[in-house]
Design a protein around this motif. Structure first.
Motif, PDB file in Angstrom:
ATOM      1  N   ASP A  32       0.831  -1.206   0.000  1.00 51.97           N
ATOM      2  CA  ASP A  32       0.000   0.000   0.000  1.00 51.97           C
ATOM      3  C   ASP A  32       0.864   1.253   0.000  1.00 51.97           C
ATOM      4  O   ASP A  32       0.618   2.192  -0.756  1.00 51.97           O
ATOM      5  N   VAL A  33       1.882   1.237   0.850  1.00 52.08           N
ATOM      6  CA  VAL A  33       2.794   2.379   0.949  1.00 52.08           C
ATOM      7  C   VAL A  33       3.513   2.585  -0.386  1.00 52.08           C
ATOM      8  O   VAL A  33       3.615   3.708  -0.887  1.00 52.08           O
ATOM      9  N   MET A  34       3.964   1.490  -0.991  1.00 50.52           N
ATOM     10  CA  MET A  34       4.681   1.617  -2.263  1.00 50.52           C
ATOM     11  C   MET A  34       3.771   2.123  -3.379  1.00 50.52           C
ATOM     12  O   MET A  34       4.173   2.929  -4.207  1.00 50.52           O
ATOM     13  N   ARG A  35       2.536   1.652  -3.385  1.00 52.19           N
ATOM     14  CA  ARG A  35       1.595   2.116  -4.409  1.00 52.19           C
ATOM     15  C   ARG A  35       1.280   3.599  -4.186  1.00 52.19           C
ATOM     16  O   ARG A  35       1.187   4.374  -5.122  1.00 52.19           O
ATOM     17  N   GLY A  36       1.133   3.987  -2.922  1.00 51.72           N
ATOM     18  CA  GLY A  36       0.874   5.385  -2.601  1.00 51.72           C
ATOM     19  C   GLY A  36       2.009   6.281  -3.076  1.00 51.72           C
ATOM     20  O   GLY A  36       1.775   7.337  -3.659  1.00 51.72           O
ATOM     21  N   ASN A  91      -3.696  15.015  10.630  1.00 48.98           N
ATOM     22  CA  ASN A  91      -4.899  15.497  11.313  1.00 48.98           C
ATOM     23  C   ASN A  91      -6.167  14.761  10.890  1.00 48.98           C
ATOM     24  O   ASN A  91      -7.261  15.111  11.330  1.00 48.98           O
ATOM     25  N   LEU A  92      -6.037  13.797   9.997  1.00 45.53           N
ATOM     26  CA  LEU A  92      -7.211  13.085   9.475  1.00 45.53           C
ATOM     27  C   LEU A  92      -7.086  11.581   9.674  1.00 45.53           C
ATOM     28  O   LEU A  92      -5.979  11.042   9.604  1.00 45.53           O
ATOM     29  N   SER A  93      -8.220  10.913   9.884  1.00 46.25           N
ATOM     30  CA  SER A  93      -8.219   9.451   9.830  1.00 46.25           C
ATOM     31  C   SER A  93      -8.274   9.066   8.347  1.00 46.25           C
ATOM     32  O   SER A  93      -8.575   9.919   7.501  1.00 46.25           O
ATOM     33  N   LYS A  94      -8.023   7.792   8.055  1.00 49.60           N
ATOM     34  CA  LYS A  94      -8.042   7.354   6.660  1.00 49.60           C
ATOM     35  C   LYS A  94      -9.426   7.605   6.043  1.00 49.60           C
ATOM     36  O   LYS A  94      -9.530   8.107   4.923  1.00 49.60           O
ATOM     37  N   GLN A  95     -10.476   7.289   6.796  1.00 47.16           N
ATOM     38  CA  GLN A  95     -11.829   7.462   6.263  1.00 47.16           C
ATOM     39  C   GLN A  95     -12.152   8.942   6.037  1.00 47.16           C
ATOM     40  O   GLN A  95     -12.772   9.306   5.035  1.00 47.16           O
ATOM     41  N   ARG A 117     -11.533  11.831  -8.547  1.00 53.86           N
ATOM     42  CA  ARG A 117     -11.684  10.672  -9.438  1.00 53.86           C
ATOM     43  C   ARG A 117     -10.869   9.460  -9.026  1.00 53.86           C
ATOM     44  O   ARG A 117     -10.981   8.400  -9.634  1.00 53.86           O
ATOM     45  N   MET A 118     -10.015   9.600  -8.027  1.00 54.04           N
ATOM     46  CA  MET A 118      -9.226   8.449  -7.584  1.00 54.04           C
ATOM     47  C   MET A 118     -10.144   7.426  -6.915  1.00 54.04           C
ATOM     48  O   MET A 118     -11.102   7.802  -6.235  1.00 54.04           O
ATOM     49  N   ALA A 125      -4.119   4.114  -0.458  1.00 51.82           N
ATOM     50  CA  ALA A 125      -2.678   3.931  -0.653  1.00 51.82           C
ATOM     51  C   ALA A 125      -1.943   5.260  -0.490  1.00 51.82           C
ATOM     52  O   ALA A 125      -0.887   5.326   0.147  1.00 51.82           O
ATOM     53  N   VAL A 126      -2.523   6.336  -1.022  1.00 48.53           N
ATOM     54  CA  VAL A 126      -1.924   7.672  -0.875  1.00 48.53           C
ATOM     55  C   VAL A 126      -1.838   8.015   0.613  1.00 48.53           C
ATOM     56  O   VAL A 126      -0.825   8.502   1.109  1.00 48.53           O
ATOM     57  N   TYR A 127      -2.906   7.682   1.339  1.00 43.08           N
ATOM     58  CA  TYR A 127      -2.927   7.932   2.788  1.00 43.08           C
ATOM     59  C   TYR A 127      -1.834   7.112   3.476  1.00 43.08           C
ATOM     60  O   TYR A 127      -1.078   7.634   4.301  1.00 43.08           O
ATOM     61  N   ALA A 128      -1.767   5.823   3.127  1.00 42.82           N
ATOM     62  CA  ALA A 128      -0.773   4.939   3.763  1.00 42.82           C
ATOM     63  C   ALA A 128       0.635   5.484   3.551  1.00 42.82           C
ATOM     64  O   ALA A 128       1.456   5.476   4.468  1.00 42.82           O
TER      65      ALA A 128
END
Ligand code: HEC
Length: 162
Positions: A32-36, A91-95, A117-118, A125-128
């Motif tokens: 996930d981190v790598m895709r992000g 400052n944000l949760s993933k959701q 559009r993502m 993944a961007v978040y991770a």
């Protein structure tokens, strides 16, 4: 002798299971981190959110990525500054991030429609990726209203202040 190998056989399944569980959890988050990271790179986020990234031909070291920029974008909308995405995400949760990104609309030239559009998977993944970067406080200037003069450097867009 017989007793000790019996003990080993009893322990083994538990040991094996826990190793498998640990490594598959680690692998999922690593990918996930790598895709992000990949999405950030091809999505051009560093071009604006990392100081000096575009002029350097994309060679700014990763430790300095996404800390925001004090170089403003000035146009009919006023002067905007790319935010520090590390503190933003912190400052944000993933959701909360996913919900925000799906409906986000900002002033120019942030390409907010790209985030709208993502897919949820890509936004996760961007978040991770961003959430595992160390948070470094780097305050960027506040938005400056149209007609007001920004203090620092800015790029003037053809559409001048109204
Ligand atoms: C052309 C420059 C540019 C690019 C490319 C860019 N941004 Fe931005 N971004 C900005 C600016 C400027 C702002 C501040 C907008 C404002 O003040 O209304 C901003 C704001 C944001 C915000 C804050 C939105 C809010 O809640 O107000 C997020 C999140 C963000 N950008 C994420 C990204 C991501 C992720 C990418 C890559 C897909 C990206 N940006 C690419 C310039 C850019």
């Amino acid at each position: 002798m017989i007793f000790s190998s019996f003990k080993w056989l009893q322990l083994r399944p538990a040991v094996v299971t826990s190793i498998v569980l640990c490594s598959s959890a680690a692998m999922a988050s690593d990918s996930d981190v790598m895709r992000g990271k990949y999405l950030i790179e091809i999505g051009g986020c560093n071009d604006c959110h990392t100081t000096g990234y575009a002029p350097s031909g994309g060679t700014v070291p990763e430790e300095q990525w996404l800390l925001g920029d004090a170089l403003g974008f000035r146009g009919g909308w006023g002067t905007t500054y790319p935010v520090n995405l590390r503190t933003y995400m912190n400052n944000l949760s993933k959701q909360e991030w996913i919900d925000k990104a799906k409906t986000l609309k900002t002033r120019p030239p942030m390409p907010w429609w790209v985030l709208n559009r993502m897919t949820e998977e890509d936004l996760s993944a961007v978040y991770a990726y961003i959430a595992q970067l160390p948070v470094i406080e780097n305050r960027v200037p506040d938005y400056v209203a149209p007609g007001e003069q920004p203090n620092g450097p800015y790029i003037q867009w053809p559409q001048g202040p109204k």
